[in-house]
Design an enzyme around this catalytic site. Structure first.
Site, PDB file in Angstrom:
ATOM      1  N   GLY A   1      61.970  14.459-104.615  1.00 50.03           N
ATOM      2  CA  GLY A   1      62.781  14.099-105.779  1.00 50.03           C
ATOM      3  C   GLY A   1      62.031  14.361-107.059  1.00 50.03           C
ATOM      4  O   GLY A   1      62.164  15.426-107.685  1.00 50.03           O
ATOM      5  N   SER A   2      61.174  13.415-107.444  1.00 45.13           N
ATOM      6  CA  SER A   2      60.451  13.511-108.717  1.00 45.13           C
ATOM      7  C   SER A   2      59.621  14.775-108.829  1.00 45.13           C
ATOM      8  O   SER A   2      59.531  15.367-109.911  1.00 45.13           O
ATOM      9  CB  SER A   2      59.496  12.327-108.878  1.00 45.13           C
ATOM     10  OG  SER A   2      59.992  11.181-108.274  1.00 45.13           O
TER      11      SER A   2
ATOM     12  N   GLY B  18      63.209   6.132-106.021  1.00 48.01           N
ATOM     13  CA  GLY B  18      62.431   7.362-106.109  1.00 48.01           C
ATOM     14  C   GLY B  18      61.128   7.085-106.851  1.00 48.01           C
ATOM     15  O   GLY B  18      60.909   5.993-107.379  1.00 48.01           O
ATOM     16  N   GLY B  19      60.255   8.072-106.872  1.00 47.80           N
ATOM     17  CA  GLY B  19      59.050   7.994-107.678  1.00 47.80           C
ATOM     18  C   GLY B  19      57.949   7.102-107.138  1.00 47.80           C
ATOM     19  O   GLY B  19      57.034   6.727-107.870  1.00 47.80           O
TER      20      GLY B  19
ATOM     21  N   MET C 111      60.900   7.719 -93.035  1.00 43.92           N
ATOM     22  CA  MET C 111      60.673   7.303 -94.422  1.00 43.92           C
ATOM     23  C   MET C 111      59.178   7.172 -94.674  1.00 43.92           C
ATOM     24  O   MET C 111      58.472   6.475 -93.933  1.00 43.92           O
ATOM     25  CB  MET C 111      61.355   5.958 -94.711  1.00 43.92           C
ATOM     26  CG  MET C 111      62.867   6.011 -94.832  1.00 43.92           C
ATOM     27  SD  MET C 111      63.507   7.183 -96.063  1.00 43.92           S
ATOM     28  CE  MET C 111      62.753   6.605 -97.593  1.00 43.92           C
TER      29      MET C 111
ATOM     30  N   MET D  47      71.741   4.827 -97.084  1.00 41.80           N
ATOM     31  CA  MET D  47      70.976   3.574 -97.063  1.00 41.80           C
ATOM     32  C   MET D  47      71.973   2.448 -97.290  1.00 41.80           C
ATOM     33  O   MET D  47      71.991   1.809 -98.351  1.00 41.80           O
ATOM     34  CB  MET D  47      69.885   3.622 -98.133  1.00 41.80           C
ATOM     35  CG  MET D  47      68.726   4.526 -97.747  1.00 41.80           C
ATOM     36  SD  MET D  47      67.671   4.942 -99.137  1.00 41.80           S
ATOM     37  CE  MET D  47      68.587   6.334 -99.787  1.00 41.80           C
TER      38      MET D  47
ATOM     39  N   MET E 164      73.003   4.418-101.818  1.00 40.50           N
ATOM     40  CA  MET E 164      72.445   3.054-101.707  1.00 40.50           C
ATOM     41  C   MET E 164      73.501   2.031-102.078  1.00 40.50           C
ATOM     42  O   MET E 164      74.197   2.200-103.086  1.00 40.50           O
ATOM     43  CB  MET E 164      71.264   2.912-102.667  1.00 40.50           C
ATOM     44  CG  MET E 164      70.181   3.940-102.468  1.00 40.50           C
ATOM     45  SD  MET E 164      68.855   3.653-103.648  1.00 40.50           S
ATOM     46  CE  MET E 164      67.757   5.014-103.220  1.00 40.50           C
TER      47      MET E 164
ATOM     48  N   ASP F 142      71.069  10.548-101.830  1.00 42.21           N
ATOM     49  CA  ASP F 142      70.670   9.184-101.479  1.00 42.21           C
ATOM     50  C   ASP F 142      71.755   8.189-101.858  1.00 42.21           C
ATOM     51  O   ASP F 142      71.954   7.899-103.032  1.00 42.21           O
ATOM     52  CB  ASP F 142      69.385   8.817-102.230  1.00 42.21           C
ATOM     53  CG  ASP F 142      68.160   9.466-101.630  1.00 42.21           C
ATOM     54  OD1 ASP F 142      67.969   9.353-100.409  1.00 42.21           O
ATOM     55  OD2 ASP F 142      67.387  10.088-102.391  1.00 42.21           O
TER      56      ASP F 142
ATOM     57  N   HIS G 214      71.880  10.885 -97.083  1.00 40.05           N
ATOM     58  CA  HIS G 214      71.023   9.812 -96.561  1.00 40.05           C
ATOM     59  C   HIS G 214      71.672   8.473 -96.907  1.00 40.05           C
ATOM     60  O   HIS G 214      71.622   8.035 -98.061  1.00 40.05           O
ATOM     61  CB  HIS G 214      69.629   9.958 -97.205  1.00 40.05           C
ATOM     62  CG  HIS G 214      68.648   8.910 -96.813  1.00 40.05           C
ATOM     63  ND1 HIS G 214      67.451   8.742 -97.483  1.00 40.05           N
ATOM     64  CD2 HIS G 214      68.659   7.979 -95.823  1.00 40.05           C
ATOM     65  CE1 HIS G 214      66.773   7.739 -96.920  1.00 40.05           C
ATOM     66  NE2 HIS G 214      67.489   7.263 -95.929  1.00 40.05           N
TER      67      HIS G 214
ATOM     68  N   HIS H 265      69.445  16.684-101.083  1.00 42.11           N
ATOM     69  CA  HIS H 265      69.328  15.352-100.487  1.00 42.11           C
ATOM     70  C   HIS H 265      70.092  14.355-101.353  1.00 42.11           C
ATOM     71  O   HIS H 265      69.830  14.219-102.551  1.00 42.11           O
ATOM     72  CB  HIS H 265      67.848  14.983-100.388  1.00 42.11           C
ATOM     73  CG  HIS H 265      67.562  13.747 -99.623  1.00 42.11           C
ATOM     74  ND1 HIS H 265      67.560  13.697 -98.251  1.00 42.11           N
ATOM     75  CD2 HIS H 265      67.272  12.476-100.040  1.00 42.11           C
ATOM     76  CE1 HIS H 265      67.260  12.475 -97.838  1.00 42.11           C
ATOM     77  NE2 HIS H 265      67.089  11.713 -98.917  1.00 42.11           N
TER      78      HIS H 265
ATOM     79  N   SER I 243      65.890  15.718-103.882  1.00 39.08           N
ATOM     80  CA  SER I 243      66.718  14.502-103.944  1.00 39.08           C
ATOM     81  C   SER I 243      67.313  14.353-105.339  1.00 39.08           C
ATOM     82  O   SER I 243      66.574  14.229-106.333  1.00 39.08           O
ATOM     83  CB  SER I 243      65.868  13.277-103.629  1.00 39.08           C
ATOM     84  OG  SER I 243      66.574  12.108-104.009  1.00 39.08           O
TER      85      SER I 243
ATOM     86  N   GLY J   4      64.808   2.815-101.277  1.00 35.52           N
ATOM     87  CA  GLY J   4      65.393   2.073-102.400  1.00 35.52           C
ATOM     88  C   GLY J   4      65.161   2.719-103.749  1.00 35.52           C
ATOM     89  O   GLY J   4      66.021   2.640-104.620  1.00 35.52           O
TER      90      GLY J   4
ATOM     91  N   ASP K  75      60.541  11.722 -96.281  1.00 32.76           N
ATOM     92  CA  ASP K  75      61.214  11.367 -97.524  1.00 32.76           C
ATOM     93  C   ASP K  75      60.463  10.266 -98.258  1.00 32.76           C
ATOM     94  O   ASP K  75      60.357   9.151 -97.746  1.00 32.76           O
ATOM     95  CB  ASP K  75      62.646  10.914 -97.166  1.00 32.76           C
ATOM     96  CG  ASP K  75      63.484  10.565 -98.375  1.00 32.76           C
ATOM     97  OD1 ASP K  75      63.078  10.869 -99.509  1.00 32.76           O
ATOM     98  OD2 ASP K  75      64.575   9.992 -98.165  1.00 32.76           O
ATOM     99  N   GLY K  76      59.970  10.608 -99.443  1.00 29.63           N
ATOM    100  CA  GLY K  76      59.357   9.614-100.303  1.00 29.63           C
ATOM    101  C   GLY K  76      57.945   9.981-100.719  1.00 29.63           C
ATOM    102  O   GLY K  76      57.049  10.045 -99.888  1.00 29.63           O
ATOM    103  N   GLY K  77      57.781  10.282-102.009  1.00 28.62           N
ATOM    104  CA  GLY K  77      56.451  10.532-102.556  1.00 28.62           C
ATOM    105  C   GLY K  77      55.829  11.857-102.161  1.00 28.62           C
ATOM    106  O   GLY K  77      54.605  12.008-102.213  1.00 28.62           O
TER     107      GLY K  77
HETATM  108  C1  DX5 Z   1      64.113   6.637-101.493  1.00 25.02           C
HETATM  109  C2  DX5 Z   1      64.968   7.853-101.272  1.00 25.02           C
HETATM  110  C3  DX5 Z   1      64.253   9.123-101.523  1.00 25.02           C
HETATM  111  C4  DX5 Z   1      63.774   9.315-102.924  1.00 25.02           C
HETATM  112  C5  DX5 Z   1      62.708  10.373-102.946  1.00 25.02           C
HETATM  113  O1  DX5 Z   1      64.803   5.516-101.082  1.00 25.02           O
HETATM  114  O2  DX5 Z   1      65.451   7.880 -99.952  1.00 25.02           O
HETATM  115  O3  DX5 Z   1      65.044  10.216-101.106  1.00 25.02           O
HETATM  116  O4  DX5 Z   1      64.798   9.679-103.797  1.00 25.02           O
HETATM  117  O5  DX5 Z   1      62.214  10.484-104.238  1.00 25.02           O
HETATM  118  P1  DX5 Z   1      60.698  10.873-104.541  1.00 25.02           P
HETATM  119  O6  DX5 Z   1      60.497  12.234-103.983  1.00 25.02           O
HETATM  120  O7  DX5 Z   1      60.636  10.814-106.033  1.00 25.02           O
HETATM  121  O8  DX5 Z   1      59.842   9.848-103.866  1.00 25.02           O
HETATM  122 ZN    ZN Z   2      66.369   9.766 -99.198  1.00 28.30          ZN
END
Ligand code: DX5
Ligand code: ZN
Length: 225
Positions: free
Chosen positions: A196-197, A143-144, A136, A67, A36, A34, A65, A32, A7, A141, A174-176
């Protein structure tokens, strides 16, 4: 087949072109993206112009993605920017069938995402029409965040239902996600892993991608509930 989708939200925005090339060279399959809008989620990221700029220099599969509220207004612009897969949120759409039609008519793969509180069976009526679903594993909303493990049962329910219907459905999480929990998410049936992170923030991005991929491959669909 396991696919890794870093991401860009966790990349260095001042050096985005280089960071994208770097994860591509490191073995990423997808990118990916994102998007928003500050309404559907309490954060604002970037829009189609940035995606179009990255498209000129990358051959990765662009995994967009959205959002955003009422996404049908923007499907065409994100398709033309170079998206290969477009994900909209189930919770953000008034007429989900029209959106799926629109995404497909523009030559993109259609995907629908559910937030942590939305049940898996919300997607059952449209499952046959989708190329991918995105479960999700954090509140969208930011990352991290830390993965919410209780969301994974929905991955299992969707994989079971897709298999029962004979569908080759991609299930993205997606997420963490990290190398430490990638095996767990894949064990429930996820085959597209957003990170992402844990990729952009890793000292060795290639090692991080390889570790996520190998953990996911070894554990894919192994859980029995
Ligand atoms: C959150 C995003 C994710 C996010 C993932 O709203 O949809 O794609 O960037 O980041 P990590 O992997 O750091 O949780
Ligand atoms: Zn995402």
């Amino acid at each position: 087949m396991i696919r890794i989708s870093p991401s860009v939200l966790a990349a260095d925005f001042a050096a985005l072109g280089n960071d994208v090339k770097d994860v591509s060279d490191a073995g990423a399959d997808y990118l990916h993206l994102d998007v928003m809008d500050g309404v559907f989620v309490p954060n604002i990221s970037f829009g189609p112009d940035l995606i179009a700029a990255l498209r000129k220099n990358s051959n990765l599969v662009f995994d967009t993605h959205l959002m955003i509220t009422d996404p049908i207004r923007y499907i065409e612009v994100f398709a033309k920017a170079g998206s290969d897969i477009i994900t909209v949120h189930y919770e953000a759409c008034a007429d989900i069938d029209s959106i799926i039609d629109k995404i497909k008519s523009l030559g993109c793969k259609a995907s629908v995402s559910i937030k942590p509180a939305t049940p898996a069976n919300a997607l059952f009526p449209i499952l046959d029409r989708l190329d991918m679903v995105l479960v999700m594993t954090v509140e969208p909303g930011f990352g991290g965040q830390k993965m919410i493990e209780s969301t994974l049962v929905k991955v299992y329910e969707l994989r079971q239902e897709a298999t029962r219907r004979g569908l080759e459905l991609d299930i993205e999480v997606d997420g963490g996600i990290t190398p430490q929990n990638a095996g767990l998410v894949a064990s429930y049936g996820a085959n597209i892993i957003v990170a992402g992170s844990s990729v952009f923030g890793a000292p060795d991005r290639k090692a991080a991608i390889n570790a996520i991929r190998s953990e996911a491959e070894v554990n894919y669909c192994t859980i029995k509930l």
